[in-house]
Design a protein around this motif. Structure first.
Motif, PDB file in Angstrom:
ATOM      1  N   ILE A  32       0.829  -1.201   0.000  1.00 38.81           N
ATOM      2  CA  ILE A  32       0.000   0.000   0.000  1.00 38.81           C
ATOM      3  C   ILE A  32       0.865   1.254   0.000  1.00 38.81           C
ATOM      4  O   ILE A  32       0.554   2.255  -0.654  1.00 38.81           O
ATOM      5  CB  ILE A  32      -0.962  -0.025   1.209  1.00 38.81           C
ATOM      6  N   HIS A  33       1.979   1.197   0.724  1.00 40.39           N
ATOM      7  CA  HIS A  33       2.871   2.353   0.828  1.00 40.39           C
ATOM      8  C   HIS A  33       3.431   2.746  -0.544  1.00 40.39           C
ATOM      9  O   HIS A  33       3.605   3.941  -0.841  1.00 40.39           O
ATOM     10  CB  HIS A  33       4.012   2.043   1.800  1.00 40.39           C
ATOM     11  N   GLY A  48      -6.452  -4.944   6.170  1.00 40.28           N
ATOM     12  CA  GLY A  48      -6.772  -4.076   5.047  1.00 40.28           C
ATOM     13  C   GLY A  48      -7.061  -2.648   5.488  1.00 40.28           C
ATOM     14  O   GLY A  48      -6.838  -1.695   4.728  1.00 40.28           O
ATOM     15  N   PHE A  49      -7.562  -2.472   6.710  1.00 32.73           N
ATOM     16  CA  PHE A  49      -7.776  -1.141   7.276  1.00 32.73           C
ATOM     17  C   PHE A  49      -6.528  -0.640   8.000  1.00 32.73           C
ATOM     18  O   PHE A  49      -6.111   0.504   7.837  1.00 32.73           O
ATOM     19  CB  PHE A  49      -8.957  -1.174   8.251  1.00 32.73           C
ATOM     20  N   LEU A 100     -14.781  -2.885   2.881  1.00 35.73           N
ATOM     21  CA  LEU A 100     -13.595  -3.012   2.032  1.00 35.73           C
ATOM     22  C   LEU A 100     -13.983  -3.025   0.554  1.00 35.73           C
ATOM     23  O   LEU A 100     -13.337  -2.396  -0.286  1.00 35.73           O
ATOM     24  CB  LEU A 100     -12.827  -4.285   2.391  1.00 35.73           C
ATOM     25  N   HIS A 101     -15.038  -3.754   0.253  1.00 34.75           N
ATOM     26  CA  HIS A 101     -15.496  -3.857  -1.136  1.00 34.75           C
ATOM     27  C   HIS A 101     -15.983  -2.507  -1.665  1.00 34.75           C
ATOM     28  O   HIS A 101     -15.632  -2.094  -2.786  1.00 34.75           O
ATOM     29  CB  HIS A 101     -16.610  -4.891  -1.228  1.00 34.75           C
ATOM     30  N   ARG A 102     -16.762  -1.799  -0.859  1.00 32.84           N
ATOM     31  CA  ARG A 102     -17.313  -0.513  -1.297  1.00 32.84           C
ATOM     32  C   ARG A 102     -16.210   0.523  -1.516  1.00 32.84           C
ATOM     33  O   ARG A 102     -16.352   1.414  -2.369  1.00 32.84           O
ATOM     34  CB  ARG A 102     -18.333   0.000  -0.274  1.00 32.84           C
ATOM     35  N   ARG A 103     -15.128   0.422  -0.749  1.00 33.22           N
ATOM     36  CA  ARG A 103     -14.022   1.378  -0.903  1.00 33.22           C
ATOM     37  C   ARG A 103     -13.034   0.963  -2.001  1.00 33.22           C
ATOM     38  O   ARG A 103     -12.093   1.696  -2.291  1.00 33.22           O
ATOM     39  CB  ARG A 103     -13.269   1.521   0.415  1.00 33.22           C
ATOM     40  N   GLY A 104     -13.244  -0.208  -2.585  1.00 30.99           N
ATOM     41  CA  GLY A 104     -12.359  -0.673  -3.638  1.00 30.99           C
ATOM     42  C   GLY A 104     -11.024  -1.201  -3.136  1.00 30.99           C
ATOM     43  O   GLY A 104     -10.065  -1.299  -3.907  1.00 30.99           O
ATOM     44  N   TRP A 105     -10.949  -1.556  -1.856  1.00 29.64           N
ATOM     45  CA  TRP A 105      -9.697  -2.024  -1.268  1.00 29.64           C
ATOM     46  C   TRP A 105      -9.541  -3.542  -1.374  1.00 29.64           C
ATOM     47  O   TRP A 105      -8.436  -4.051  -1.363  1.00 29.64           O
ATOM     48  CB  TRP A 105      -9.618  -1.597   0.194  1.00 29.64           C
TER      49      TRP A 105
END
Length: 532
Positions: free
Chosen positions: A303-304, A381-382, A437-442
């Protein structure tokens, strides 16, 4: 994926050793103390520091500290900046733990009254619980420091010391049970065993801290104890820890809620719940903790650098590995619970009636086993994005549902209903985390992942049918001699495992790339053991 498999193998293998020792510990504890006054008092005393450990050390602190430390270590400042950050955190963390532990030990009668006021109805039970809780509580400060030291090593992909540390706890507790049994002799005073066990808990904290301190120094990290200093980095860590504490705190409050309801039920209920949870914790600890610990620093790095595709692939692989191992484990535990409880726990002061209740609790608990593990995959994931707030709201929703269900089912179904409520609320938390997670596209569920899990379920169904057929055929042997217990359980495990993996191979549920990497890992380990 090879590094994920390697790290999960390291953590999972050592956690398996710890869980085996923990299993032996609880088998001995059941036989020596049974499910009575002293056993309940010790379970409460053991719950208190362990719950706060999960809140402070393995919960809020770890999920905020590890990504920050990992970025500092791999940033421009390198080793020097990482050492300064770790020392600044240690100086504040240590004093906070000491102050909190002192306050809790003074307030212990009130704490025990809140959680287990019904213990006052049994002469001597409340007083013993307070005394044992004061003896065990220093373990919190020691094991919290162990969690920090483990985080330093995990950020450097050195997972073995942190995964091995719980083995020391279980070795000392097993020694404490044996010593307490010997000192008790023919007096039948179970309080002697409980007191020796409580002392063993705190001694285990000393042993674990000494081992991790040695491991950190051996890795070349320069840690020094000094007066606390609130640097900007420490303040930022505190700002991340605060919402994470509420999130982890909500989950731990749910554990206290379960304890409150369990202590209001007939004597022995709390002990039976915790012993049943040992069977549930075997796959949860080996798979869930290993996956969650391994993917957090790896996910943070992806992610970084902005590599969303690798982050998605990592979590998908972890999800598939989790279901491959937990779905058959949950089905097998649910079907074979009477066999496991009778063979492992019934004997000495632990009666067949205790075993029958415990088997029902196991069935209720393992209904949520896949959810318990998947939550540990979704939460990173968060956390890797420094979003420690969202899990607060999902955990709060799960807690409200848990309390509502408990208010209805505990009075009607007792301790089994309480276990079922725990499984239901964990499943809800898992579902909410995925939706966000799904709604944020992660992270999203792919067709490939769905097909893999469907194939796994087919293999689970084949295994379950075989175990269901075998269980009554071997029923007379689960409570027999040691040899009968051993071979009957071995037959169930061997047949169930063979049926699952054969069916999984035939329907294509076993990922060939994953199997190839596992095979290569075994070959490397056979040729030359790694440092970890």
């Amino acid at each position: 994926m090879s590094s994920l498999v390697r790290n999960v193998g390291t953590i999972g293998g050592l956690t398996l050793i710890s869980r085996i020792f923990g299993f032996v510990r609880d088998m001995l504890l059941a036989r020596v103390l049974g499910a009575g006054l002293a056993a309940d008092a010790f379970q409460l005393a053991f719950i208190l520091p362990n719950t706060f450990r999960r809140l402070f050390a393995e919960g809020a602190f770890s999920v905020a500290f590890v990504p920050m430390y990992s970025r500092t270590l791999h940033g421009e400042g390198g080793e020097g900046a990482a050492d300064r950050f770790a020392n600044d955190v240690l100086s504040v963390f240590l004093w906070a733990l000491l102050v909190f532990s002192a306050i809790m030990m003074v307030a212990m009668p009130g704490v025990v009254w809140i959680l287990a006021r019904d213990y006052q109805a049994v002469p001597g039970k409340f007083e013993l619980a307070v005394f044992l809780s004061r003896v065990t509580f220093p373990y919190l400060a020691l094991i919290s420091l162990v969690a920090m030291l483990s985080g330093l090593l995990n950020a450097r992909s050195r997972f073995a010391p942190g995964a091995f540390a719980p083995v020391l706890l279980n070795i000392l507790l097993i020694s404490g049970i044996i010593l307490g049994w010997w000192l008790r002799g023919d007096s039948h005073d179970d309080r002697i065993v409980a007191i020796i066990l409580a002392i063993s808990v705190s001694l285990a904290g000393v042993a674990q801290f000494a081992y991790l301190w040695w491991a950190v120094r051996r890795e070349g990290l320069k840690l020094r104890l000094r007066l606390p200093k609130l640097t900007p980095e420490v303040r930022r860590l505190g700002m991340l820890i605060l919402p994470a504490t509420f999130g982890a705190g909500i989950y731990q409050v749910s554990q206290f809620v379960d304890t409150f309801f369990a202590t209001s039920l007939p004597q022995g209920s709390l002990t039976l719940l915790k012993l049943a949870d040992r069977l549930n914790q075997m796959p949860l600890g080996i798979v869930g903790i290993a996956l969650g610990t391994a993917i957090l620093p790896m996910l943070s790095r992806h992610i970084h650098v902005g590599d969303a595709a690798e982050a998605q692939r990592l979590q998908s692989n972890a999800f598939e590995m989790a279901t491959l191992l937990t779905l058959p484990a949950a089905a097998a535990l649910a079907i074979c619970a009477p066999a496991f409880t009778a063979a492992f726990f019934v004997g000495g002061k632990f009666t067949a009636a205790d075993g029958a209740i415990m088997a029902d609790i196991v069935v209720a608990l393992v209904a949520g086993l896949p959810a318990y593990v998947i939550v540990k995959i979704l939460n990173p994931g968060f956390f890797a994005r420094e979003d420690t707030r969202t899990p607060v709201w999902t955990a709060l929703a799960a807690l409200i549902v848990n309390i509502a269900i408990n208010l209805y089912v505990v009075e009607r179904y007792g301790i089994v209903g309480l276990a079922g409520a725990t499984a239901a609320s964990a499943s809800l938390n898992c579902l909410l985390l995925y939706i966000i997670l799904h709604r944020r596209g992660w992270f999203h569920f792919t067709g490939k992942l769905a097909l893999a899990i469907l194939r796994q379920l087919v293999a689970v169904a084949v295994m379950a049918a075989l175990l269901w057929w075998m269980m009554p055929m071997l029923a007379d042997h689960y409570g027999g001699s040691a040899f009968e217990r051993a071979w009957s359980l071995a037959a169930l495990v061997a047949a169930g495992g063979a049926a699952f993996f054969a069916a999984a191979f035939l329907v294509g549920a076993l990922d060939k790339d994953l199997l190839a990497m596992l095979t290569r890992r075994r070959a490397r380990n056979g040729a030359a053991p790694t440092q970890e």
